[in-house]
Design an enzyme around this catalytic site. Structure first.
Site: not given
Length: 681
Positions: A469-470, A473, A476
């Site tokens: 998940h991290e 980020h 991104h």
């Protein structure tokens, strides 16, 4: 600031990585003062420019101003989150209101706003390209939302509100960190730790030793439900751990956050009213993709009844297991995770103790998280041991694009420590911008218990999920391809920012990725196929609990920030209980994912009135996962399409327009309902 201050000039390290080996605490104060003064002078020069306003001399000049301040702030606030100390905390309390006042001085500067407005009013005549037009649009909107249109007396009041809010948010964070450390549970008798793995027990012993005490220290993670509750066989110790978790910030001591958060809520309501909104939620969400608080709450309320009904069904099943061990006992919050794990073991022959030996941290990172990114986007990663870091635990990877060109740096800071706030998050030290010629420097923070030296770091399934998940980020930010720094990476609406990170979670169980990293840390044997099948079969197991605790926190956030200026709160606990009851999510055995006094996301982070963002973004995520599966999954052409249409665009346009460019249509909610087992919603 003296010339030998490391912040006095841009870093000469690769990608502008801060020179952590030369930065000392005494450098921050002078650098902040110099940065504030320099930025104020730049703003004055823009506002007082005798030349007519142009896009370049006003909007671009604004977006590229304050570089010194940005350099020091990015380092300082990363460190106050991941490795704070008393000196940094003291400076944070001092600098926070100054930064709030500085921001107000910019946005409430009438001459500056006049130039911005003059350009905005004739925006159709400027011949701007798409990204430049969006920069003008967002700059004008930011000034309006910051109070540029208010009269002098209203602006004076707004400055006071903002200054106090910045101080209170800092205090909330500091209180929570102290109370979290104070409430760590010390266990003297190792027999009470039955159910925990040898590695977890060793880590608890190390945690105690690091504080100079004998025994085993169970430190607290940020959410209400502590991970160890799923394994601890001793019911009394489970209760102690749970009670410590929900007591944070609510004990009537110097760290109590009740009055702090009540004051924050009051001030936010006053600020919203000043800016023409009925409450803080309406103010915040008007600039998100949801647009209205009613839309955000409507989604939550649509999901809540089915989630709660399914959770009550699961509770009844867990109750039968509890009574086998404790006849006549009632299922309590500290029992849920333990018996849910037992049911999962019985139904799927699967539990964390079975899985952990296959999830070793370094292998999950290299052969899982980074491997998936290489397959999907063509990225490659080289670990750098020659670059300075702010803590010995931090790892640095240089990232290269598919054509071999340098892309940026990725820092991984995975272990918990007393100086780090709870939870997991991504931040940047440098944002990508073609205009400034800067490439990204990105960090992921987690809070994984560190084992004794020489022992492997074995992860829970949830920790593996968090790693993917991290890094979503981080991707991104790493693949950001924008001209203006304002739009770099995750600088998107709050209820859109979680979307790419949630999409990245899908790859952890993708067969090719799972087979590459899920290998026994001692034998190298792959995760047995029967366990892979069990993982797939059990994908929906536990969703009623997870959805209910999440919805409870989200609806609690909306309840607090739906208050107007006339709505007084006498007692925080009573308000919280009433809000959960009214929302239909008051399930005794399932407390909210965060109780108010340690709800850092909304009272000291950037998610005020925005915690709904995770489920709002998950609508997009689930629909996107469907697209990948329909189109062959982990393929470069799929990754290239997602990257080109959406991931690399950052905030450089309408985010829902980017989604439509990627998906070919508006999002649909059905995939989310199916994923969470809420098809009756």
């Amino acid at each position: 600031m003296t010339p030998d201050n490391p912040f006095s000039q841009a870093s000469d390290l690769p990608y502008g990585l801060p020179p952590f080996d030369r930065i000392a605490d005494e450098h921050f104060g002078p650098a902040f003062e110099a940065g504030l003064a320099e930025h104020a002078a730049e703003i004055e020069a823009i506002a007082g420019n005798p030349e007519p306003a142009t896009f370049e001399n006003t909007i671009v000049a604004l977006d590229t101003s304050g570089r010194l301040l940005q350099r020091v702030a990015s380092v300082f606030f990363n460190l106050t989150s991941s490795d704070t100390n008393p000196a940094r905390q003291e400076l944070q309390a001092e600098i926070a209101p100054k930064l709030a006042a500085h921001s107000d001085a910019i946005h409430l500067n009438p001459a500056l706003f006049a130039r911005v407005k003059e350009l905005y009013d004739r925006r159709d005549q400027l011949g701007l390209d798409e990204e430049s037009a969006w920069l003008l649009e967002r700059t004008y909107t930011d000034f309006q939302r910051a109070g540029a249109g208010l009269d002098e007396s209203q602006q004076a009041k707004l400055r006071v509100l903002n200054e106090e809010l910045s101080t209170l948010s800092t205090r909330f964070q500091e209180n929570l960190l102290r109370d979290t450390n104070d409430l760590a549970v010390l266990v003297e008798d190792p027999a009470e730790l039955a159910g925990l793995s040898d590695g977890t027990i060793a880590a608890a012993r190390e945690a105690a030793a690091s504080r100079g005490v004998e025994g085993y220290l169970l430190t607290l993670n940020l959410p209400t439900s502590q991970p160890l509750l799923s394994a601890l066989e001793n019911r009394a110790l489970r209760e102690r751990l749970f009670t410590a978790s929900i007591s944070r910030g609510n004990r009537g001591n110097d760290n109590d956050n009740s009055a702090v958060l009540a004051r924050i809520v009051q001030l936010r309501a006053e600020k919203a009213a000043l800016l023409g909104h009925p409450n803080h939620a309406a103010y915040v969400i008007s600039d998100e993709t949801a647009r209205t608080a009613e839309a955000a709450v409507g989604l939550l309320e649509r999901l809540a009844p089915v989630a709660v009904a399914n959770a009550r069904r699961d509770a009844a099943e867990l109750q039968t297991y509890l009574e086998q061990d404790h006849p006549g006992a009632t299922l309590e919050p500290w029992d849920w995770a333990f018996y849910a794990e037992r049911v999962r073991k019985a139904k799927y022959d699967l539990d964390d103790a079975t899985l952990r030996p296959y999830f070793e941290l370094d292998r999950v990172v290299r052969d899982g998280v980074l491997f998936a990114a290489s397959k999907l986007y063509g990225l490659s990663f080289t670990e750098r041991h020659d670059l300075p870091v702010y803590h010995p635990d931090v790892r640095v990877f240089e990232v290269f694009d598919a054509d071999g060109s340098p892309l940026g740096l990725f820092l991984g800071d995975y272990y918990t420590r007393d100086s780090k706030r709870g939870g997991a998050w991504m931040n940047t030290f440098v944002d990508q911008s073609h205009l400034l010629g800067e490439r990204p420097v990105v960090v992921n923070n987690l809070n994984i218990a560190k084992p004794p030296a020489g022992e492997p770091t074995l992860l829970t399934f949830d920790e593996v999920t968090t790693l993917f998940h991290e890094f979503g980020h981080a991707l991104h930010a790493l693949v950001s391809d924008v001209r203006y720094p304002k739009f770099s990476g995750t600088n998107v609406p709050r209820d859109f920012v979680e979307y790419p990170s949630q999409v990245n979670e899908m790859w952890m169980l993708w067969p090719e990725v799972l087979a590459n990293y899920a290998k026994h840390h001692e034998t190298g044997e792959p995760l047995p196929q029967r366990l892979v099948e069990r993982l797939e079969e059990s994908a929906q197991y536990g969703q009623p609990f997870a959805t209910t605790e999440y919805l409870a926190a989200s609806l609690l956030d909306q309840a607090w920030h739906g208050l107007g200026t006339e709505d007084a709160v006498g007692d925080v606990a009573s308000f919280e209980a009433a809000a959960l009851e009214k929302a239909g999510v008051a399930v005794p055995a399932i407390p909210p994912r965060y109780r108010s006094t340690y709800f850092a996301h909304v009272f000291s982070g950037g998610y005020s009135a925005g915690y709904y963002s995770y489920i709002w973004s998950e609508v997009l995520d689930a629909d996107t996962v469907g697209w990948f599966k329909e189109n062959g999954g982990l393929k470069r052409e799929n990754g290239d399409h997602f990257r080109a249409t959406l991931l690399s665009r950052g905030g450089a346009g309408d985010p829902m327009g980017f989604f439509r460019a990627f998906r070919g249509r508006d999002p649909e909610i059905a995939p989310l309902l199916a994923r969470r087992g809420l098809t009756g919603a």
